[in-house]
Write a protein that holds these residues in place. Structure first.
Motif, PDB file in Angstrom:
ATOM      1  N   ARG A 166       0.833  -1.210   0.000  1.00 24.41           N
ATOM      2  CA  ARG A 166       0.000   0.000   0.000  1.00 24.41           C
ATOM      3  C   ARG A 166       0.868   1.261   0.000  1.00 24.41           C
ATOM      4  O   ARG A 166       0.544   2.247  -0.672  1.00 24.41           O
ATOM      5  CB  ARG A 166      -0.920   0.012   1.223  1.00 24.41           C
ATOM      6  N   ASP A 175      -3.669   0.157  -7.467  1.00 26.76           N
ATOM      7  CA  ASP A 175      -4.759   0.795  -6.744  1.00 26.76           C
ATOM      8  C   ASP A 175      -4.722   0.290  -5.305  1.00 26.76           C
ATOM      9  O   ASP A 175      -4.894  -0.911  -5.051  1.00 26.76           O
ATOM     10  CB  ASP A 175      -6.094   0.426  -7.403  1.00 26.76           C
ATOM     11  N   LYS A 176      -4.487   1.182  -4.359  1.00 30.20           N
ATOM     12  CA  LYS A 176      -4.308   0.745  -2.972  1.00 30.20           C
ATOM     13  C   LYS A 176      -5.582   0.176  -2.359  1.00 30.20           C
ATOM     14  O   LYS A 176      -5.554  -0.350  -1.242  1.00 30.20           O
ATOM     15  CB  LYS A 176      -3.752   1.877  -2.119  1.00 30.20           C
ATOM     16  N   HIS A 177      -6.701   0.256  -3.102  1.00 28.88           N
ATOM     17  CA  HIS A 177      -7.946  -0.352  -2.640  1.00 28.88           C
ATOM     18  C   HIS A 177      -8.239  -1.665  -3.363  1.00 28.88           C
ATOM     19  O   HIS A 177      -9.349  -2.205  -3.252  1.00 28.88           O
ATOM     20  CB  HIS A 177      -9.102   0.617  -2.842  1.00 28.88           C
ATOM     21  N   LYS A 178      -7.251  -2.169  -4.104  1.00 32.84           N
ATOM     22  CA  LYS A 178      -7.408  -3.428  -4.829  1.00 32.84           C
ATOM     23  C   LYS A 178      -6.197  -4.339  -4.580  1.00 32.84           C
ATOM     24  O   LYS A 178      -5.592  -4.863  -5.499  1.00 32.84           O
ATOM     25  CB  LYS A 178      -7.584  -3.171  -6.321  1.00 32.84           C
ATOM     26  N   ASP A 217      -7.993  -6.427   0.556  1.00 34.93           N
ATOM     27  CA  ASP A 217      -9.279  -6.068  -0.038  1.00 34.93           C
ATOM     28  C   ASP A 217     -10.028  -7.302  -0.535  1.00 34.93           C
ATOM     29  O   ASP A 217     -11.242  -7.249  -0.738  1.00 34.93           O
ATOM     30  CB  ASP A 217      -9.068  -5.087  -1.192  1.00 34.93           C
TER      31      ASP A 217
END
Length: 319
Positions: A166, A175-178, A217
Motif C-alpha cells: 500500500r 490501486d491501494k484499494h485493490k 481487499d
C-alpha cells in the motif's frame, strides 16, 4: 495441515527432497526481478535458525504433474519480490503466500508459477518469502502435538508486506484499494489469519509504511489448512475470528484431499457466510493436495480461470 495427515506430510517433505547443496545459498528470483528485505533492520521476534537458508529439489516421489518442485528451508530474513503485469495493468495486486506446513516454502509450485499467471492477467504479483520453520501453527513430532508459536512470525511478515504494498502503490501503479492475498495450504491459513488479524499490528512500527492498513481487499485460499482443528466436532479454529470486516473470500479444495481435508474450507465458508462476508467456494471430487497451477487431466486444475472471473465479479479487475 491437521491431524495425522499433517504428520505424514511433514515427514514426507523431509524424506522426499534431495539435492541439498553442500554450500547452502538463499533462494533467488529469476533474472530481471529483485527480492527486497521487508524489514529494514532486525526482524521482530527473531529465533535461532536451524541452519542457513537453502533450496532443495523434490525427488521423484513428490513430483507434481511430472515435474519436480523447489522448497526453501530456514528462512530467517523474509523478502518480497515484485512481479509487474505483462501488458495491460488492471491496477490490482496480490501478495502470494506459498505453502509448506509453516516448515518450508514451496517457492516455485505455489510461488513463482503463480506470479507468472497473475502477471499474464494484468495483476501485480508480490511473492512473500516469509519466515520458516515454526512461524505459524505446526505439528511438533517431539511432543506429538499441535503447537501455536508464541509469536506468529509469518503473520508479522504478512502484515508488514501488505503495508509495504500500500505504501508503494502509486510507485508500482497499483490501486491501494485493490490489494489482495492468495495462499496455498499453510499459506491458505495465512490468508485467513491476515484477513482476520489486521486491526492490531503484531510488531513495533519501523517506518512510515506501518501507518498503512494491512487488511486485504480480497482473499483467495487454495486447499487451506489449520482452519478446522477438532476431529471430533465441526468447529473452526478459535484463533481465526471472522467478522463482517473480513474481506471477500474465494475458497477451493478437492474432496479427496488427504492432507488438509475438505472440512478446512467448509468450516471457514460457514463462518464467513454467518458473518455476512461475500464468499465463493468451489469443491471438486478429485485433485488431492499440493497441485498448484500445474495442469493435469483433472478439472480442478483449471481453477485459475475461476479466480479471474471472481475478481471481475467483485470489481477488482475489469472485463
Amino acid at each position: 495441515m491437521i491431524s495425522i495427515t499433517c504428520r505424514l506430510t511433514v515427514l514426507g517433505l523431509m524424506l522426499a527432497f534431495s539435492g541439498a547443496s553442500t554450500d547452502a545459498s538463499p533462494w533467488q528470483p529469476s533474472a530481471g526481478h529483485t527480492q527486497t528485505p521487508i524489514w529494514p533492520r532486525s526482524v521482530p521476534d527473531p529465533r535461532r535458525s536451524a541452519g542457513p537458508e537453502d533450496v532443495l529439489t523434490a525427488g521423484k516421489a513428490s513430483m507434481v504433474a511430472g515435474k519436480p518442485w523447489l522448497q526453501v528451508v530456514n528462512v530467517s530474513r523474509p523478502t518480497m519480490t515484485v512481479y509487474r503485469p505483462a501488458g495491460k495493468n488492471t491496477g490490482a495486486a496480490i501478495v502470494v503466500f506459498p505453502g509448506g506446513g509453516y516448515q518450508v516454502l514451496a517457492i516455485d509450485l505455489e510461488g513463482t508459477e503463480v506470479c507468472n499467471w497473475l502477471t499474464s492477467a494484468g495483476i501485480t504479483c508480490v511473492l512473500l518469502k516469509y519466515r520458516v520453520p515454526r512461524s505459524g501453527p505446526y505439528w511438533d513430532e517431539r511432543c506429538r502435538c499441535h503447537v501455536t508459536p508464541p509469536a506468529p512470525t509469518a503473520l508479522e511478515d504478512a502484515q508488514r508486506t501488505l503495508r509495504l504494498v500500500r505504501f508503494h502503490a502509486a510507485e508500482w501503479h497499483v490501486d491501494k484499494h485493490k490489494i489482495g492475498v492468495l495462499g496455498f495450504s499453510a499459506g491458505g491459513h495465512l490468508v485467513a489469519a491476515i484477513s482476520t488479524h489486521f486491526k492490531r499490528r503484531l510488531y513495533r512500527a519501523v517506518d512510515a509504511a506501518d501507518e498503512e492498513s494491512s487488511r486485504p481487499d480480497f482473499a483467495v485460499a487454495i486447499y487451506p489448512g489449520h482452519l478446522w482443528i477438532d476431529d471430533k466436532r465441526f468447529a473452526s479454529n478459535p484463533d481465526i475470528h471472522v467478522t463482517r470486516e473480513t474481506p471477500p473470500t474465494f475458497l477451493l479444495q478437492a474432496e479427496d484431499d488427504r492432507v488438509d481435508g475438505v472440512n478446512q474450507s467448509l468450516v471457514y465458508y460457514i463462518a464467513l457466510k454467518d458473518a455476512g462476508v461475500p464468499v465463493e467456494m468451489h469443491l471438486y471430487a478429485q485433485g488431492g493436495h499440493g497441485f498448484g497451477l500445474r495442469r493435469t487431466h483433472l478439472p480442478i486444475t483449471r481453477w485459475p480461470r475461476l479466480v479471474e472471473t471472481w475478481l471481475k465479479t467483485i470489481g477488482m479487475t475489469s472485463s
